[in-house]
Scaffold this motif. Structure first.
Motif, PDB file in Angstrom:
ATOM      1  N   PHE A  57     -23.666 -13.301   9.647  1.00  0.00           N
ATOM      2  CA  PHE A  57     -22.577 -12.504   9.111  1.00  0.00           C
ATOM      3  C   PHE A  57     -23.065 -11.083   8.887  1.00  0.00           C
ATOM      4  O   PHE A  57     -24.153 -10.864   8.366  1.00  0.00           O
ATOM      5  CB  PHE A  57     -22.088 -13.079   7.780  1.00  0.00           C
ATOM      6  CG  PHE A  57     -21.393 -14.401   7.892  1.00  0.00           C
ATOM      7  CD1 PHE A  57     -20.016 -14.463   8.002  1.00  0.00           C
ATOM      8  CD2 PHE A  57     -22.118 -15.584   7.890  1.00  0.00           C
ATOM      9  CE1 PHE A  57     -19.376 -15.682   8.104  1.00  0.00           C
ATOM     10  CE2 PHE A  57     -21.484 -16.807   7.989  1.00  0.00           C
ATOM     11  CZ  PHE A  57     -20.101 -16.860   8.101  1.00  0.00           C
ATOM     12  N   MET A  58     -22.234 -10.118   9.267  1.00  0.00           N
ATOM     13  CA  MET A  58     -22.556  -8.717   9.023  1.00  0.00           C
ATOM     14  C   MET A  58     -21.487  -8.110   8.139  1.00  0.00           C
ATOM     15  O   MET A  58     -20.292  -8.338   8.349  1.00  0.00           O
ATOM     16  CB  MET A  58     -22.642  -7.937  10.338  1.00  0.00           C
ATOM     17  CG  MET A  58     -23.015  -6.476  10.152  1.00  0.00           C
ATOM     18  SD  MET A  58     -23.082  -5.566  11.714  1.00  0.00           S
ATOM     19  CE  MET A  58     -24.466  -6.395  12.501  1.00  0.00           C
ATOM     20  N   SER A  59     -21.902  -7.330   7.147  1.00  0.00           N
ATOM     21  CA  SER A  59     -20.949  -6.715   6.231  1.00  0.00           C
ATOM     22  C   SER A  59     -21.314  -5.260   6.001  1.00  0.00           C
ATOM     23  O   SER A  59     -22.382  -4.790   6.386  1.00  0.00           O
ATOM     24  CB  SER A  59     -20.950  -7.461   4.892  1.00  0.00           C
ATOM     25  OG  SER A  59     -22.107  -7.124   4.137  1.00  0.00           O
ATOM     26  N   ASP A  60     -20.372  -4.543   5.376  1.00  0.00           N
ATOM     27  CA  ASP A  60     -20.684  -3.174   4.951  1.00  0.00           C
ATOM     28  C   ASP A  60     -20.813  -3.120   3.431  1.00  0.00           C
ATOM     29  O   ASP A  60     -20.470  -2.129   2.802  1.00  0.00           O
ATOM     30  CB  ASP A  60     -19.639  -2.178   5.455  1.00  0.00           C
ATOM     31  CG  ASP A  60     -18.224  -2.562   5.045  1.00  0.00           C
ATOM     32  OD1 ASP A  60     -18.083  -3.538   4.276  1.00  0.00           O
ATOM     33  OD2 ASP A  60     -17.273  -1.898   5.487  1.00  0.00           O
ATOM     34  N   ARG A  61     -21.284  -4.247   2.872  1.00  0.00           N
ATOM     35  CA  ARG A  61     -21.579  -4.352   1.444  1.00  0.00           C
ATOM     36  C   ARG A  61     -20.332  -4.174   0.582  1.00  0.00           C
ATOM     37  O   ARG A  61     -20.353  -3.506  -0.446  1.00  0.00           O
ATOM     38  CB  ARG A  61     -22.652  -3.321   1.053  1.00  0.00           C
ATOM     39  CG  ARG A  61     -23.912  -3.441   1.867  1.00  0.00           C
ATOM     40  CD  ARG A  61     -24.862  -2.283   1.689  1.00  0.00           C
ATOM     41  NE  ARG A  61     -25.648  -2.380   0.471  1.00  0.00           N
ATOM     42  CZ  ARG A  61     -26.634  -1.547   0.155  1.00  0.00           C
ATOM     43  NH1 ARG A  61     -26.943  -0.563   0.960  1.00  0.00           N
ATOM     44  NH2 ARG A  61     -27.301  -1.694  -0.955  1.00  0.00           N
ATOM     45  N   LYS A 150     -29.333 -15.659  16.741  1.00  0.00           N
ATOM     46  CA  LYS A 150     -29.242 -15.348  18.169  1.00  0.00           C
ATOM     47  C   LYS A 150     -28.400 -14.094  18.400  1.00  0.00           C
ATOM     48  O   LYS A 150     -27.978 -13.831  19.521  1.00  0.00           O
ATOM     49  CB  LYS A 150     -28.636 -16.529  18.931  1.00  0.00           C
ATOM     50  CG  LYS A 150     -29.353 -17.848  18.692  1.00  0.00           C
ATOM     51  CD  LYS A 150     -30.853 -17.754  18.956  1.00  0.00           C
ATOM     52  CE  LYS A 150     -31.570 -19.052  18.628  1.00  0.00           C
ATOM     53  NZ  LYS A 150     -33.044 -18.923  18.751  1.00  0.00           N
ATOM     54  N   CYS A 151     -28.172 -13.339  17.344  1.00  0.00           N
ATOM     55  CA  CYS A 151     -27.379 -12.113  17.418  1.00  0.00           C
ATOM     56  C   CYS A 151     -28.248 -10.930  17.003  1.00  0.00           C
ATOM     57  O   CYS A 151     -28.874 -10.963  15.950  1.00  0.00           O
ATOM     58  CB  CYS A 151     -26.157 -12.224  16.504  1.00  0.00           C
ATOM     59  SG  CYS A 151     -25.148 -10.735  16.435  1.00  0.00           S
ATOM     60  N   ASP A 152     -28.306  -9.901  17.853  1.00  0.00           N
ATOM     61  CA  ASP A 152     -29.163  -8.760  17.535  1.00  0.00           C
ATOM     62  C   ASP A 152     -28.366  -7.498  17.211  1.00  0.00           C
ATOM     63  O   ASP A 152     -28.899  -6.398  17.200  1.00  0.00           O
ATOM     64  CB  ASP A 152     -30.135  -8.484  18.678  1.00  0.00           C
ATOM     65  CG  ASP A 152     -29.439  -8.004  19.951  1.00  0.00           C
ATOM     66  OD1 ASP A 152     -28.181  -8.050  19.999  1.00  0.00           O
ATOM     67  OD2 ASP A 152     -30.136  -7.586  20.896  1.00  0.00           O
ATOM     68  N   LEU A 153     -27.075  -7.634  16.924  1.00  0.00           N
ATOM     69  CA  LEU A 153     -26.248  -6.475  16.615  1.00  0.00           C
ATOM     70  C   LEU A 153     -26.654  -5.853  15.282  1.00  0.00           C
ATOM     71  O   LEU A 153     -27.030  -6.554  14.346  1.00  0.00           O
ATOM     72  CB  LEU A 153     -24.771  -6.870  16.557  1.00  0.00           C
ATOM     73  CG  LEU A 153     -24.135  -7.394  17.850  1.00  0.00           C
ATOM     74  CD1 LEU A 153     -22.678  -7.748  17.604  1.00  0.00           C
ATOM     75  CD2 LEU A 153     -24.250  -6.371  18.965  1.00  0.00           C
ATOM     76  N   VAL A 154     -26.564  -4.528  15.205  1.00  0.00           N
ATOM     77  CA  VAL A 154     -26.876  -3.825  13.958  1.00  0.00           C
ATOM     78  C   VAL A 154     -25.666  -3.053  13.434  1.00  0.00           C
ATOM     79  O   VAL A 154     -25.752  -2.423  12.379  1.00  0.00           O
ATOM     80  CB  VAL A 154     -28.069  -2.859  14.139  1.00  0.00           C
ATOM     81  CG1 VAL A 154     -29.336  -3.629  14.448  1.00  0.00           C
ATOM     82  CG2 VAL A 154     -27.789  -1.822  15.207  1.00  0.00           C
ATOM     83  N   ILE A 155     -24.552  -3.073  14.151  1.00  0.00           N
ATOM     84  CA  ILE A 155     -23.322  -2.417  13.693  1.00  0.00           C
ATOM     85  C   ILE A 155     -22.142  -3.354  13.919  1.00  0.00           C
ATOM     86  O   ILE A 155     -22.173  -4.198  14.819  1.00  0.00           O
ATOM     87  CB  ILE A 155     -23.065  -1.080  14.426  1.00  0.00           C
ATOM     88  CG1 ILE A 155     -23.053  -1.282  15.948  1.00  0.00           C
ATOM     89  CG2 ILE A 155     -24.099  -0.052  14.040  1.00  0.00           C
ATOM     90  CD1 ILE A 155     -22.691  -0.031  16.715  1.00  0.00           C
ATOM     91  N   ASN A 156     -21.114  -3.207  13.100  1.00  0.00           N
ATOM     92  CA  ASN A 156     -19.940  -4.074  13.226  1.00  0.00           C
ATOM     93  C   ASN A 156     -18.748  -3.320  13.799  1.00  0.00           C
ATOM     94  O   ASN A 156     -17.653  -3.304  13.223  1.00  0.00           O
ATOM     95  CB  ASN A 156     -19.589  -4.726  11.885  1.00  0.00           C
ATOM     96  CG  ASN A 156     -19.242  -3.699  10.818  1.00  0.00           C
ATOM     97  OD1 ASN A 156     -19.341  -2.492  11.033  1.00  0.00           O
ATOM     98  ND2 ASN A 156     -18.807  -4.170   9.652  1.00  0.00           N
ATOM     99  N   ASN A 157     -18.947  -2.706  14.946  1.00  0.00           N
ATOM    100  CA  ASN A 157     -17.879  -1.940  15.580  1.00  0.00           C
ATOM    101  C   ASN A 157     -16.655  -2.792  15.879  1.00  0.00           C
ATOM    102  O   ASN A 157     -15.530  -2.283  15.926  1.00  0.00           O
ATOM    103  CB  ASN A 157     -18.383  -1.312  16.888  1.00  0.00           C
ATOM    104  CG  ASN A 157     -19.133  -0.021  16.633  1.00  0.00           C
ATOM    105  OD1 ASN A 157     -19.124   0.499  15.525  1.00  0.00           O
ATOM    106  ND2 ASN A 157     -19.789   0.489  17.651  1.00  0.00           N
ATOM    107  N   MET A 158     -16.854  -4.097  16.107  1.00  0.00           N
ATOM    108  CA  MET A 158     -15.721  -4.945  16.445  1.00  0.00           C
ATOM    109  C   MET A 158     -14.759  -5.061  15.268  1.00  0.00           C
ATOM    110  O   MET A 158     -13.541  -5.118  15.457  1.00  0.00           O
ATOM    111  CB  MET A 158     -16.205  -6.323  16.893  1.00  0.00           C
ATOM    112  CG  MET A 158     -16.891  -6.294  18.240  1.00  0.00           C
ATOM    113  SD  MET A 158     -17.187  -7.918  18.924  1.00  0.00           S
ATOM    114  CE  MET A 158     -17.905  -7.483  20.511  1.00  0.00           C
ATOM    115  N   CYS A 159     -15.296  -5.089  14.055  1.00  0.00           N
ATOM    116  CA  CYS A 159     -14.425  -5.111  12.878  1.00  0.00           C
ATOM    117  C   CYS A 159     -13.626  -3.814  12.784  1.00  0.00           C
ATOM    118  O   CYS A 159     -12.433  -3.822  12.467  1.00  0.00           O
ATOM    119  CB  CYS A 159     -15.247  -5.301  11.609  1.00  0.00           C
ATOM    120  SG  CYS A 159     -15.849  -6.986  11.365  1.00  0.00           S
ATOM    121  N   GLU A 160     -14.295  -2.697  13.061  1.00  0.00           N
ATOM    122  CA  GLU A 160     -13.604  -1.413  13.018  1.00  0.00           C
ATOM    123  C   GLU A 160     -12.523  -1.349  14.081  1.00  0.00           C
ATOM    124  O   GLU A 160     -11.428  -0.820  13.837  1.00  0.00           O
ATOM    125  CB  GLU A 160     -14.611  -0.273  13.215  1.00  0.00           C
ATOM    126  CG  GLU A 160     -15.730  -0.223  12.189  1.00  0.00           C
ATOM    127  CD  GLU A 160     -15.205  -0.060  10.781  1.00  0.00           C
ATOM    128  OE1 GLU A 160     -14.156   0.593  10.592  1.00  0.00           O
ATOM    129  OE2 GLU A 160     -15.825  -0.611   9.851  1.00  0.00           O
TER     130      GLU A 160
END
Length: 205
Positions: A57-61, A150-160
């Motif tokens: 899970f990736m969040s912007d806090r 297995k995910c190396d993403l560092v930004i959540n552009n898809m949410c944007e």
């Protein structure tokens, strides 16, 4: 995203499908984005998805979300969106070189490369280095991501991207918003299905 004086539109979790395309997972209308609403939302999502172990899970806090990860998503990999983290970073530490080195450190695949860029940040501005060190590396630096992920993403552009799509519906009544999103997703799924049928027909691997 305010709907009225009484409700907020919860930012939906957006996943990545097998073709690395955006795939919205769920939508919820809540009173506010806080710990209670996020906990409820994530508990309902896990009832459908299953145990969180092995998920990333990736969040912007967001407010209330950090505690939810600890309470509800034990075993899941959590990380911060570096773009949002940089927005907070640059409020105190400005400069193109600092920006470049922060992104280089975040995207580095091994610790040697990561340490090299962190040292450059320290040489430029010791306070900026100290600010970054206070944020656990495994939450934003690719070189420190758990090997189970297995995910190396560092930004959540898809949410944007998804949030920009549903802006068209934000001022509508609650039921109308949900109907609008449903119709939009059905059209999207249909287009994707047709696209992949065509790809298979012309023999693209």
């Amino acid at each position: 995203m305010p709907l009225s004086s009484s409700f907020d539109f919860s930012i939906p979790p957006v996943g990545i499908d097998g073709n690395t395309k955006m795939s919205p997972l769920a939508i919820a209308i809540v009173e506010a984005e806080n710990r209670d609403s996020w906990s409820w939302f994530m508990e309902e999502l896990m009832n459908i998805v299953g145990p969180p172990r092995g998920l990333t899970f990736m969040s912007d806090r967001q407010k209330g979300l950090l505690q939810t990860f600890e309470d509800v998503l034990e075993g899941a990999d959590h990380r911060f969106c570096v773009r949002h983290m940089y927005e907070n970073f640059k409020k105190k530490f400005k400069g193109l070189q600092l920006k470049i080195e922060l992104w280089n450190a975040a995207k580095a695949y091994d610790e040697v490369e990561f340490n090299k860029h962190m040292q450059k940040i320290k040489d430029i501005n010791g306070d900026a280095y100290d600010w970054l060190v206070k944020v656990p590396f495994y939450l934003w630096a690719r070189a420190h991501f758990p090997t189970t992920s297995k995910c190396d993403l560092v930004i959540n552009n898809m949410c944007e991207s998804w949030n920009s799509v549903i802006l068209k519906a934000r001022e509508k009544p609650v039921i109308t918003i949900l109907e609008w999103i449903q119709k939009h997703l059905l059209r999207r799924f249909k287009k994707k299905k047709i696209f992949y049928v065509i790809i298979q027909w012309i023999g693209v691997p």
